[in-house]
Write an enzyme that holds these catalytic residues in place. Structure first.
Site, PDB file in Angstrom:
ATOM      1  N   ASP A  79       0.862  -1.307   0.062  1.00 17.30           N
ATOM      2  CA  ASP A  79       0.024  -0.227  -0.020  1.00 17.30           C
ATOM      3  C   ASP A  79       0.745   1.271  -0.072  1.00 17.30           C
ATOM      4  O   ASP A  79       0.358   2.270  -0.672  1.00 17.30           O
ATOM      5  CB  ASP A  79      -0.759   0.091   1.182  1.00 17.30           C
ATOM      6  CG  ASP A  79      -0.192   0.284   2.550  1.00 17.30           C
ATOM      7  OD1 ASP A  79       0.474  -0.577   2.753  1.00 17.30           O
ATOM      8  OD2 ASP A  79      -0.422   1.175   3.227  1.00 17.30           O
ATOM      9  N   ASP A  82       5.672   0.055   3.281  1.00 18.78           N
ATOM     10  CA  ASP A  82       5.620  -0.938   4.043  1.00 18.78           C
ATOM     11  C   ASP A  82       5.499  -2.218   3.167  1.00 18.78           C
ATOM     12  O   ASP A  82       5.546  -1.768   1.893  1.00 18.78           O
ATOM     13  CB  ASP A  82       4.785  -0.966   5.240  1.00 18.78           C
ATOM     14  CG  ASP A  82       3.200  -0.702   4.743  1.00 18.78           C
ATOM     15  OD1 ASP A  82       2.976  -1.255   3.769  1.00 18.78           O
ATOM     16  OD2 ASP A  82       2.685  -0.011   5.339  1.00 18.78           O
ATOM     17  N   TYR A 231      -5.244   1.019   9.417  1.00 19.97           N
ATOM     18  CA  TYR A 231      -6.197   1.082   8.611  1.00 19.97           C
ATOM     19  C   TYR A 231      -7.674   0.649   9.156  1.00 19.97           C
ATOM     20  O   TYR A 231      -8.233  -0.138   8.663  1.00 19.97           O
ATOM     21  CB  TYR A 231      -6.076   0.324   7.368  1.00 19.97           C
ATOM     22  CG  TYR A 231      -5.082   1.048   6.499  1.00 19.97           C
ATOM     23  CD1 TYR A 231      -5.116   2.366   5.814  1.00 19.97           C
ATOM     24  CD2 TYR A 231      -3.837   0.470   6.173  1.00 19.97           C
ATOM     25  CE1 TYR A 231      -3.940   2.962   5.125  1.00 19.97           C
ATOM     26  CE2 TYR A 231      -2.922   0.829   5.298  1.00 19.97           C
ATOM     27  CZ  TYR A 231      -2.869   2.010   4.648  1.00 19.97           C
ATOM     28  OH  TYR A 231      -1.822   2.494   4.253  1.00 19.97           O
ATOM     29  N   GLU A 471       5.921   9.862   2.911  1.00 13.50           N
ATOM     30  CA  GLU A 471       5.646   8.486   2.639  1.00 13.50           C
ATOM     31  C   GLU A 471       4.511   8.426   1.302  1.00 13.50           C
ATOM     32  O   GLU A 471       3.450   9.042   1.337  1.00 13.50           O
ATOM     33  CB  GLU A 471       5.009   7.734   3.714  1.00 13.50           C
ATOM     34  CG  GLU A 471       4.570   6.247   3.273  1.00 13.50           C
ATOM     35  CD  GLU A 471       4.180   5.197   4.430  1.00 13.50           C
ATOM     36  OE1 GLU A 471       4.439   4.029   4.309  1.00 13.50           O
ATOM     37  OE2 GLU A 471       3.752   6.091   5.744  1.00 13.50           O
TER      38      GLU A 471
END
Length: 490
Positions: A79, A82, A231, A471
């Site tokens: 995603d 990571d 999430y 990120e």
């Protein structure tokens, strides 16, 4: 009276048009940004990479995903920076990539093939996750706490690849409904080019939707220890159920889904006007999607969604009586400090999509007593896209590889650790931290990645440790693909 109305209209349009920055971007620049924004997804691929892989510093990874549960869950996308495959953001990414192709594929020219490949890389994975075991949806691969403790490139990762699922006994209506939306929207993308595949996607979408609707519950409750705080589904699951029903109806024209929306569309805050659109909260997107049914087909039952869409769109327009959007001094929509550009790309996409829908019905809407044209929505979206690409106080692009100045120390494991081609030896969980802590630019360019973005004062430090700003994420790029395609020209 007519004059005051006209002045109000002019005021809003002028507010949108005049900016401290004059855009220097041409259609060629936007097309270049489109190409790069799609290429980014190749850097996020998990699984066995194809021979035509263009970001060649990446290599095969996670080839045994699902093995521990006796299922094949190889593939899909990581995603962000990571190495976990989180189902909720991956499904939303897929939906937004598909919607980008559906609305603006005609603008993508030679990049349409690559855009459809980006959709298919994810839809192939979600199809496996949804159909491998009847009554079950696999929603995550990877143990996030151990993964986030390590700084490893995906080709080396040796953290647990646990498999997590939702089912009748372990409900996850939010993630299941978003997966249904992703499969249904992807089915539209492939309706003409691969009708057999499109049919499989739509049938899977209907089955996953049934699972989501019949066995209601949030996956944050069922799988809280591994999906939170990463999430969590803060908005609940009713927004995803309506979003999925809207997409399945659009893909199938099955009237039962329209009936479902009419019956369930006014429950648990679904009518509220929320002024964000993200991997978690689908309300604004659903309303714009359903407004199309009213605008183009005059489905009177959906007039309320047109009104709610107007409220959302008007909230973004500076100078509008209904304006609620907060903007930085440089003109960037600012929703929150963590990964703010995700809200900029989703709102820009909705502005452009709604402008397209409005053009089928007179080309304007009203904000309070003021008329706002579809052109004004386009101008506002363009300001946001241009800001991302470099028309901002920092004079830097927030897309890696675009322009002369862009982030070089992004919070991304694969980009920041030497590639297996340059450093074939295994780099362990702890050994990778030397690269995380390094002040040097990342050795591998994740071309097209859009980072979280600057702070509320338009400042950006290019600091790898500041993940809120540095990120990238698939759900930032996915709506950007459609938005920048629009400006690439028909």
């Amino acid at each position: 009276m007519a004059n005051s109305f006209s002045c109000a209209t002019l005021l809003i349009f002028c507010t949108l048009t005049f900016s401290p920055f004059t855009s220097a971007f041409t259609t060629e620049h936007y097309f270049n940004a489109l190409s790069k924004s799609i290429l980014f997804f190749e850097g996020q691929r998990s699984g066995k990479l194809p021979n035509n892989q263009r970001l060649t510093w990446r290599a095969d990874s996670a080839l045994r995903d699902g093995y521990s549960a006796n299922v094949d869950l190889v593939g899909g996308y990581y995603d962000a920076g990571d190495n976990v495959k989180f189902g909720l953001p991956m499904a939303f990414t897929t939906t937004m990539l598909a919607w980008s192709v559906i609305e603006f594929g005609d603008y993508m020219k030679s990049e349409l093939v690559n855009a459809k490949e980006a959709v298919r890389w994810s839809s192939d994975y979600l199809l496996k996750a949804a159909t491998t075991t009847p009554g079950t949806l696999y929603v995550q691969v990877g143990e996030p706490n151990s993964d986030h403790h390590c700084w490893e490139r995906p080709e080396d990762m040796d953290t647990p690849r646990n498999v997590y699922k939702v089912s009748a006994q372990n409900p996850g209506s939010d993630v299941a409904a978003e997966t249904a939306a992703a499969l249904a929207s992807a089915s539209i993308v492939f309706q003409r080019s691969d009708p057999s595949y499109s049919h499989k996607l739509l049938q899977a979408a209907m089955k996953v939707f049934e699972l989501a609707d019949r066995y209601r519950g949030s996956y944050s409750d069922s799988l809280g220890s591994v999906v939170c705080p990463f999430y969590c589904s803060y908005s609940g699951y009713n927004d995803e159920l309506l979003w999925a029903a809207a997409w399945i109806h659009r893909a199938s024209n099955d009237p039962s889904y329209m009936s479902y929306i009419q019956v369930n569309g006014h429950t648990d805050g679904s009518d509220d006007d929320d002024f964000s659109f993200s991997w978690d909260d689908k309300r604004a997107g659903t309303k714009v999607l359903l407004a199309k049914a009213f605008l183009e087909n005059k489905v009177n039952q959906f007039v309320l969604y047109k009104q709610h869409s107007d409220n959302y769109i008007c909230s973004l327009i500076p100078g509008s009586p209904n304006s609620q959007g907060q903007y930085t001094p440089g003109g960037l929509l600012y929703k929150q400090g963590e990964s703010n550009l995700q809200y900029v790309t989703t709102s820009s996409f909705l502005l452009l999509t709604y402008a397209k829908y409005l053009n089928s019905n007179g080309g304007h809407t009203t904000c309070g007593g003021s008329m706002v044209t579809s052109e004004a929505l386009i101008v506002q979206a363009k300001k946001q896209i241009d800001y991302i690409l470099g028309e901002n106080p920092m004079r830097m692009s927030y897309m890696v590889g675009f322009g002369n100045r862009y982030p070089t120390r992004i919070h991304h494991r694969g980009s920041s650790v030497p590639s297996v081609r340059d450093h074939p030896e295994h780099i362990s969980c702890d050994a990778g931290h030397q690269y995380f802590n390094s002040g040097s630019p990342n050795p591998n360019l994740l071309i097209g990645a859009i980072v979280g973005g600057p702070d509320h004062n338009d400042n950006y430090g290019d600091d790898r440790s500041n993940y809120s700003e540095s990120e990238p994420a698939t759900y930032i790029n996915a709506p950007f693909v459609g938005a920048v395609a629009f400006f690439s020209g028909p």
